[in-house]
Design a protein around this motif. Structure first.
Motif, PDB file in Angstrom:
ATOM      1  N   GLN A  60      -6.039   0.475  -5.092  1.00 24.80           N
ATOM      2  CA  GLN A  60      -6.279   1.637  -4.234  1.00 24.80           C
ATOM      3  C   GLN A  60      -6.412   2.957  -4.988  1.00 24.80           C
ATOM      4  OE1 GLN A  60      -2.776   1.053  -1.749  1.00 24.80           O
ATOM      5  NE2 GLN A  60      -1.880   2.995  -2.422  1.00 24.80           N
ATOM      6  N   SER A  61      -5.898   3.014  -6.225  1.00 21.78           N
ATOM      7  CA  SER A  61      -5.998   4.263  -6.993  1.00 21.78           C
ATOM      8  C   SER A  61      -6.339   3.978  -8.454  1.00 21.78           C
ATOM      9  CB  SER A  61      -4.683   5.047  -6.901  1.00 21.78           C
ATOM     10  OG  SER A  61      -4.358   5.357  -5.576  1.00 21.78           O
ATOM     11  N   PRO A  62      -7.440   3.282  -8.726  1.00 22.48           N
ATOM     12  CA  PRO A  62      -7.774   2.903 -10.104  1.00 22.48           C
ATOM     13  C   PRO A  62      -7.977   4.099 -11.033  1.00 22.48           C
ATOM     14  CG  PRO A  62      -9.658   2.579  -8.659  1.00 22.48           C
ATOM     15  CD  PRO A  62      -8.482   2.862  -7.774  1.00 22.48           C
ATOM     16  N   GLU A  63      -8.339   5.244 -10.439  1.00 28.26           N
ATOM     17  CA  GLU A  63      -8.580   6.438 -11.254  1.00 28.26           C
ATOM     18  C   GLU A  63      -7.291   6.996 -11.859  1.00 28.26           C
ATOM     19  OE1 GLU A  63      -7.339   7.901  -7.278  1.00 28.26           O
ATOM     20  OE2 GLU A  63      -8.651   6.288  -7.994  1.00 28.26           O
ATOM     21  N   ARG A  64      -6.123   6.505 -11.385  1.00 25.99           N
ATOM     22  CA  ARG A  64      -4.843   6.995 -11.896  1.00 25.99           C
ATOM     23  C   ARG A  64      -4.311   6.148 -13.060  1.00 25.99           C
ATOM     24  NH1 ARG A  64      -2.605  10.604  -8.298  1.00 25.99           N
ATOM     25  NH2 ARG A  64      -1.534  11.315 -10.193  1.00 25.99           N
ATOM     26  N   LEU A  65      -5.018   5.067 -13.380  1.00 19.90           N
ATOM     27  CA  LEU A  65      -4.551   4.142 -14.409  1.00 19.90           C
ATOM     28  C   LEU A  65      -5.423   4.162 -15.651  1.00 19.90           C
ATOM     29  CD1 LEU A  65      -3.167   2.989 -11.788  1.00 19.90           C
ATOM     30  CD2 LEU A  65      -3.352   0.743 -12.855  1.00 19.90           C
ATOM     31  N   ALA A 121       0.825  -1.208   0.000  1.00 21.51           N
ATOM     32  CA  ALA A 121       0.000   0.000   0.000  1.00 21.51           C
ATOM     33  C   ALA A 121       0.861   1.261   0.000  1.00 21.51           C
ATOM     34  CB  ALA A 121      -0.935  -0.003   1.207  1.00 21.51           C
ATOM     35  N   MET A 122       1.924   1.277   0.810  1.00 23.62           N
ATOM     36  CA  MET A 122       2.781   2.457   0.882  1.00 23.62           C
ATOM     37  C   MET A 122       3.568   2.641  -0.409  1.00 23.62           C
ATOM     38  SD  MET A 122       3.644   5.111   2.528  1.00 23.62           S
ATOM     39  CE  MET A 122       3.043   4.844   4.198  1.00 23.62           C
ATOM     40  N   LEU A 123       4.095   1.550  -0.955  1.00 29.60           N
ATOM     41  CA  LEU A 123       4.863   1.647  -2.200  1.00 29.60           C
ATOM     42  C   LEU A 123       3.978   2.114  -3.349  1.00 29.60           C
ATOM     43  CD1 LEU A 123       7.065  -1.572  -1.928  1.00 29.60           C
ATOM     44  CD2 LEU A 123       7.769   0.794  -1.528  1.00 29.60           C
ATOM     45  N   ALA A 124       2.739   1.627  -3.389  1.00 32.74           N
ATOM     46  CA  ALA A 124       1.802   2.081  -4.426  1.00 32.74           C
ATOM     47  C   ALA A 124       1.491   3.559  -4.249  1.00 32.74           C
ATOM     48  CB  ALA A 124       0.517   1.253  -4.379  1.00 32.74           C
ATOM     49  N   SER A 125       1.363   3.990  -3.005  1.00 31.26           N
ATOM     50  CA  SER A 125       1.138   5.404  -2.728  1.00 31.26           C
ATOM     51  C   SER A 125       2.337   6.240  -3.174  1.00 31.26           C
ATOM     52  CB  SER A 125       0.879   5.623  -1.234  1.00 31.26           C
ATOM     53  OG  SER A 125       0.751   6.994  -0.931  1.00 31.26           O
ATOM     54  N   ASP A 126       3.549   5.706  -2.975  1.00 31.01           N
ATOM     55  CA  ASP A 126       4.752   6.403  -3.445  1.00 31.01           C
ATOM     56  C   ASP A 126       4.672   6.672  -4.945  1.00 31.01           C
ATOM     57  OD1 ASP A 126       5.823   6.276  -0.894  1.00 31.01           O
ATOM     58  OD2 ASP A 126       7.219   4.644  -1.359  1.00 31.01           O
ATOM     59  N   VAL A 127       4.206   5.672  -5.683  1.00 28.16           N
ATOM     60  CA  VAL A 127       4.132   5.805  -7.147  1.00 28.16           C
ATOM     61  C   VAL A 127       3.145   6.905  -7.545  1.00 28.16           C
ATOM     62  CG1 VAL A 127       3.588   4.635  -9.323  1.00 28.16           C
ATOM     63  CG2 VAL A 127       4.796   3.400  -7.517  1.00 28.16           C
ATOM     64  N   THR A 128       1.990   6.933  -6.905  1.00 25.02           N
ATOM     65  CA  THR A 128       1.013   7.983  -7.242  1.00 25.02           C
ATOM     66  C   THR A 128       1.542   9.361  -6.858  1.00 25.02           C
ATOM     67  OG1 THR A 128      -0.167   7.699  -5.133  1.00 25.02           O
ATOM     68  CG2 THR A 128      -0.970   6.442  -7.024  1.00 25.02           C
ATOM     69  N   LYS A 129       2.311   9.442  -5.772  1.00 22.12           N
ATOM     70  CA  LYS A 129       2.896  10.725  -5.373  1.00 22.12           C
ATOM     71  C   LYS A 129       3.957  11.176  -6.370  1.00 22.12           C
ATOM     72  CE  LYS A 129       0.668  11.204  -1.416  1.00 22.12           C
ATOM     73  NZ  LYS A 129      -0.323  12.285  -1.197  1.00 22.12           N
ATOM     74  N   VAL A 130       4.712  10.233  -6.933  1.00 18.58           N
ATOM     75  CA  VAL A 130       5.669  10.583  -7.990  1.00 18.58           C
ATOM     76  C   VAL A 130       4.915  11.107  -9.206  1.00 18.58           C
ATOM     77  CG1 VAL A 130       7.385   9.701  -9.620  1.00 18.58           C
ATOM     78  CG2 VAL A 130       7.454   8.973  -7.225  1.00 18.58           C
ATOM     79  N   MET A 131       3.791  10.479  -9.534  1.00 24.39           N
ATOM     80  CA  MET A 131       2.955  10.953 -10.640  1.00 24.39           C
ATOM     81  C   MET A 131       2.454  12.370 -10.357  1.00 24.39           C
ATOM     82  SD  MET A 131       0.834   7.434 -11.497  1.00 24.39           S
ATOM     83  CE  MET A 131      -0.287   8.211 -12.677  1.00 24.39           C
ATOM     84  N   ASP A 132       2.043  12.615  -9.120  1.00 24.70           N
ATOM     85  CA  ASP A 132       1.612  13.965  -8.736  1.00 24.70           C
ATOM     86  C   ASP A 132       2.745  14.967  -8.938  1.00 24.70           C
ATOM     87  OD1 ASP A 132      -0.862  12.997  -7.974  1.00 24.70           O
ATOM     88  OD2 ASP A 132      -0.369  12.892  -5.831  1.00 24.70           O
ATOM     89  N   TYR A 133       3.930  14.579  -8.490  1.00 22.09           N
ATOM     90  CA  TYR A 133       5.106  15.451  -8.575  1.00 22.09           C
ATOM     91  C   TYR A 133       5.420  15.804 -10.029  1.00 22.09           C
ATOM     92  CZ  TYR A 133       9.937  17.022  -7.755  1.00 22.09           C
ATOM     93  OH  TYR A 133      11.099  17.748  -7.711  1.00 22.09           O
ATOM     94  N   LEU A 134       5.203  14.843 -10.924  1.00 21.02           N
ATOM     95  CA  LEU A 134       5.477  15.054 -12.346  1.00 21.02           C
ATOM     96  C   LEU A 134       4.247  15.562 -13.107  1.00 21.02           C
ATOM     97  CD1 LEU A 134       7.632  11.862 -13.038  1.00 21.02           C
ATOM     98  CD2 LEU A 134       8.429  14.222 -12.750  1.00 21.02           C
TER      99      LEU A 134
END
Length: 290
Positions: free
Chosen positions: A141-146, A105-118
């Motif tokens: 946990q974040s299907p709307e980002r895919l 869950a945390m690693l997946a959250s890291d990925v979405t935060k990197v996407m936010d950053y970019l």
């Protein structure tokens, strides 16, 4: 004694393939990223590289690997028509080791935060092995980002592996990797090389614990999923078939609509050799992600 031999053989196989892949990158023409750096996410800094222009695709590497050792052969091809964002997960490669507890869950959250950053709202996501586990969690946990999801030689639960693979995970020790190609690749880019053993211990402790992201969660993934597996890659093919059915596949498409998700089983391939089939994987990716 027999178990030790099998475990050693598995580790040696992993290290040999890494040596071959690393050597091919070392003497080949390495593509330079158009952008690279660190994104501050969830209390740590996560390293990323960006290549090319176009529709974004995020790449998540396997355990103990770096962007280059996992994706180095594919990035030059994918980036011809796509914006490729490759991420190095907690403790891997350029991303510093952290005492933060490892969790999907945390690693997946890291990925979405990197996407936010970019400033990337949505992307296709492809994950190999450990990165595939994180990719499954990201879709949950974040299907709307895919837009679409690609899972290469991975599973969302421990029972998705054959028993001997789980036994190997439980018996791994840091000394198996001392002065290995993976160790060399780590030393080449890690911000603190003294964290190698702690990094291995953290990853191995995580790998030795059973996990299950849930059949119900997998069945509710709303985006199309492509699963790529080797026919002898350590995945339990009965469980893999069940996974594909959860995603809407395994039907008679002559009697109804073709499922939005796809399954590709590549013949004559193991877990480690599958990622060396650059042309095959690229063909599947280009066809599915178009």
């Amino acid at each position: 004694m027999k178990t030790t031999f099998k475990l050693s053989a598995l580790v040696k196989s992993l290290l040999m393939v890494t040596l071959i892949v690393t050597a091919s990158h070392m003497y080949g023409q390495k593509l330079k990223p158009s952008e690279s750096g660190y994104a501050p996410v969830n209390g740590i800094k996560v390293y990323y590289e960006v290549y090319g222009k176009g529709k974004p695709v995020v790449l998540l590497h396997g355990a103990f690997m770096t962007i280059d050792t996992n994706w180095g052969e594919l990035i030059p091809e994918l980036s011809k028509n796509r914006k490729v964002i490759a991420v190095e997960l907690q403790g891997h490669g350029h991303t510093p080791f952290s005492e933060r507890k490892l969790s999907h869950a945390m690693l997946a959250s890291d990925v979405t935060k990197v996407m936010d950053y970019l400033k990337i709202d949505k992307a296709d996501v492809a994950g190999y092995s450990f990165g595939g586990e994180v990719a499954y969690q990201l879709a949950i946990q974040s299907p709307e980002r895919l837009n679409k999801l690609v899972i290469i030689s991975s599973t969302y639960k421990s029972s998705g592996w054959l028993p001997e693979v789980n036994k190997a995970f439980e018996g791994m020790k840091p000394e198996f990797f001392t002065n290995s190609p993976m160790h060399t690749a780590y030393n080449a880019v890690a911000p603190d090389k003294t964290k190698w053993t702690e990094f291995l211990e953290q990853m191995m402790a995580s790998a030795g614990k059973p996990f299950d992201l849930g059949d119900d969660h997998i069945s509710k993934i709303p985006v199309p999923v492509l699963i790529i597996a080797g026919d002898n890659d350590g995945l339990d093919k009965t469980e893999l078939s069940k996974t594909y059915q959860l995603l809407g596949g395994g039907v008679s498409a002559d009697m109804g609509p073709m499922p939005k998700s796809q399954l590709a089983v590549v013949p004559g391939q193991s877990h480690v050799s599958l990622m060396m089939q650059t042309a095959t994987i690229l063909n599947y990716l280009n066809s599915f992600l178009k």
